[in-house]
Design an enzyme around this catalytic site. Structure first.
Site, short mmCIF file in Angstrom:
data_model
loop_
_atom_site.label_atom_id
_atom_site.label_comp_id
_atom_site.label_asym_id
_atom_site.label_seq_id
_atom_site.Cartn_x
_atom_site.Cartn_y
_atom_site.Cartn_z
N HIS A 79 0.83 -1.21 0.00
CA HIS A 79 0.00 0.00 0.00
C HIS A 79 0.87 1.26 0.00
O HIS A 79 0.71 2.15 -0.85
CB HIS A 79 -0.91 -0.02 1.23
CG HIS A 79 -1.86 1.13 1.32
ND1 HIS A 79 -3.21 1.00 1.11
CD2 HIS A 79 -1.66 2.44 1.59
CE1 HIS A 79 -3.80 2.18 1.25
NE2 HIS A 79 -2.88 3.07 1.55
N GLU A 80 1.81 1.33 0.95
CA GLU A 80 2.65 2.52 1.05
C GLU A 80 3.60 2.63 -0.14
O GLU A 80 3.91 3.73 -0.61
CB GLU A 80 3.44 2.51 2.36
CG GLU A 80 2.58 2.47 3.62
CD GLU A 80 1.54 3.59 3.68
OE1 GLU A 80 1.77 4.66 3.08
OE2 GLU A 80 0.50 3.39 4.32
N HIS A 83 1.81 4.33 -3.00
CA HIS A 83 1.83 5.80 -2.89
C HIS A 83 3.18 6.36 -3.33
O HIS A 83 3.25 7.33 -4.08
CB HIS A 83 1.59 6.21 -1.43
CG HIS A 83 0.18 6.05 -0.96
ND1 HIS A 83 -0.90 6.60 -1.62
CD2 HIS A 83 -0.32 5.42 0.14
CE1 HIS A 83 -2.01 6.31 -0.96
NE2 HIS A 83 -1.69 5.59 0.11
N ASP A 156 -6.93 8.28 3.07
CA ASP A 156 -6.72 8.48 1.63
C ASP A 156 -8.02 8.83 0.92
O ASP A 156 -8.06 9.76 0.10
CB ASP A 156 -6.14 7.20 1.00
CG ASP A 156 -4.75 6.88 1.50
OD1 ASP A 156 -4.07 7.80 2.00
OD2 ASP A 156 -4.34 5.72 1.39
#
Length: 258
Positions: A79-80, A83, A156
């Site tokens: 997930h990170e 980004h 988010d």
């Protein structure tokens, strides 16, 4: 009067570096939680008849933090990384730190945002993609998504929705009546009681999400490389992060831009 905290973690570690590392470990805690843990660390030092040290705080934060299953750590790492890689591809801001060591089980990407000269619609759309890239990474690389992208006003999804709403109401980017300014102080009411605006905001989010998913698919190798580094280190910054990003740039260079 209590004794000051002594820095015994390393004779070469500046105090601000130690504090930053402790802050990363405490990410997600409330002020009351931190106060309680500091009291426990101080009591331990008193029992051992010595001053409170940085390592006491680090140890108690490490022990008190709930253990995270490896499958969840991998999901958060992807997930990170989604980004971060989206920022690299879209060239918006400089990533200075990535962590999956949040107290609440989540992670964070910290960026250094330069002064913006042109607040264009294209830039706003790119920011939407970045906001949604974490969720897109979960979907594309794991086949499912969790509630981690939403849930709070700082999430988010909340940030992406707020930006998309501003594009349709106050920034002059709406396809319908772009010159009409509408205040967004009560954002919830605008979305709940004005289905036309809600539909247009959702359309922007859907379009940005589709582009984010494509970006993730085209940069899968880079995202998984970064995620594996996060699994090894929990937090990446400074020289370690710069070294990983050099590897990623080489991977991104051979991939078509979305």
């Amino acid at each position: 009067m209590s004794s000051p905290v002594q820095n015994t973690s390393s004779p070469y570690a500046p105090a601000h570096d130690v504090l930053r590392r402790l802050a990363m470990k405490a990410n997600g805690l409330t002020g009351a939680d931190i106060e309680r843990l500091v009291c426990e660390a101080r009591q331990k030092a008193r029992r051992e008849q010595r001053p409170l040290e940085w390592r006491d705080l680090e140890a108690i934060l490490t022990v008190a933090k709930p253990a995270k299953p490896e499958s969840l750590r991998w999901r958060v790492a992807l997930h990170e990384s989604g980004h971060a890689v989206a920022r690299l591809v879209l060239k918006l801001g400089r990533v200075t730190m990535i962590t999956i060591d949040g107290w609440d089980g989540g992670g964070m990407v910290e960026t250094d945002q330069p002064a913006v000269d042109e607040e264009t619609e294209e830039r706003a759309e790119a920011l939407l993609q970045i906001r949604l890239a974490g969720r897109a990474a979960e979907k594309e690389l794991l086949g499912s998504v969790t509630a981690g992208s939403g849930g709070t006003s700082s999430s988010d999804l909340a940030g992406a929705t707020e930006l998309a709403l501003a594009m349709e109401t106050s920034l002059g980017f709406a396809r319908n009546a772009p010159l009409l300014y509408r205040a967004t102080d009560d954002r919830a009411s605008l979305l709940i009681y004005n289905p036309d605006i809600a539909n247009r905001v959702n359309a922007r989010l859907e379009a940005a999400y589709a582009k984010a998913c494509e970006l993730i698919r085209r940069n899968r190798m880079a995202i998984e490389t970064l995620a594996r580094a996060l699994m090894d280190h929990d937090t990446l910054e400074g020289g370690e992060l710069g070294s990983i990003f050099q590897q990623l740039e080489e991977m991104l260079a051979v991939l078509p831009n979305p």
